[in-house]
Design a protein around this motif. Structure first.
Motif, short mmCIF file in Angstrom:
data_model
loop_
_atom_site.label_atom_id
_atom_site.label_comp_id
_atom_site.label_asym_id
_atom_site.label_seq_id
_atom_site.Cartn_x
_atom_site.Cartn_y
_atom_site.Cartn_z
N ALA A 62 10.93 14.97 -0.07
CA ALA A 62 10.44 16.17 0.60
C ALA A 62 9.79 17.12 -0.40
O ALA A 62 8.77 17.76 -0.10
CB ALA A 62 11.58 16.87 1.34
N CYS A 87 7.08 19.70 1.27
CA CYS A 87 7.76 20.25 2.46
C CYS A 87 8.77 21.33 2.07
O CYS A 87 9.02 22.25 2.85
CB CYS A 87 8.47 19.15 3.24
SG CYS A 87 7.35 17.90 3.88
N VAL A 88 9.37 21.18 0.91
CA VAL A 88 10.32 22.17 0.39
C VAL A 88 9.98 22.44 -1.07
O VAL A 88 9.34 21.63 -1.74
CB VAL A 88 11.79 21.69 0.51
CG1 VAL A 88 12.24 21.58 1.95
CG2 VAL A 88 12.00 20.38 -0.21
N GLU A 89 10.39 23.62 -1.56
CA GLU A 89 10.05 24.00 -2.93
C GLU A 89 10.89 23.29 -3.98
O GLU A 89 10.40 22.93 -5.03
CB GLU A 89 10.21 25.52 -3.11
CG GLU A 89 9.19 26.33 -2.35
CD GLU A 89 9.35 27.81 -2.60
OE1 GLU A 89 9.97 28.18 -3.62
OE2 GLU A 89 8.85 28.58 -1.79
N LEU A 136 6.38 15.74 -1.27
CA LEU A 136 5.42 15.97 -0.19
C LEU A 136 5.04 17.44 -0.05
O LEU A 136 4.08 17.77 0.64
CB LEU A 136 5.99 15.48 1.15
CG LEU A 136 6.17 13.98 1.30
CD1 LEU A 136 6.84 13.66 2.64
CD2 LEU A 136 4.84 13.25 1.20
#
Length: 96
Positions: A5, A10-12, A8
């Motif tokens: 993630a 999607c999260v830091e 990608l």
């Protein structure tokens, strides 16, 4: 999954890395025969067979899952060895 993630975007950051693990305690006792019998009363026939065979053979889950019908010759059950070991054969009560 969290690492992916992050890749990608999607999260830091990977929040899972910040979670502190709870220390595990070593086993202090073994399951008694009566406890095992009480547990088996609530299991499906397939799970009962799995548990009984596992207790009888005393092998790891991966070895149990690797057992095939071809490993049974009508008298003995061939159990795959762990790394570097020799295959073992079980012949005794409860398998025939």
């Amino acid at each position: 999954v969290m690492t992916y993630a992050v890749e990608l975007g999607c999260v830091e950051r990977n929040l899972v890395r910040e979670v502190k693990r709870t220390p595990e305690r070593a086993r202090s006792r073994y399951v008694t025969d009566d406890e095992l019998a009480a547990f088996l009363e609530h299991c499906s026939p397939v799970l009962q067979a799995y548990v009984r065979l596992k207790v009888m053979l005393g092998i790891r889950q991966a070895q149990m899952l690797a057992i095939r019908l071809a490993d049974w010759d009508g008298e003995r059950l061939k159990v795959a060895a762990t790394k570097g070991g020799k295959d073992a054969y079980y012949q005794g009560e409860g398998l025939a």
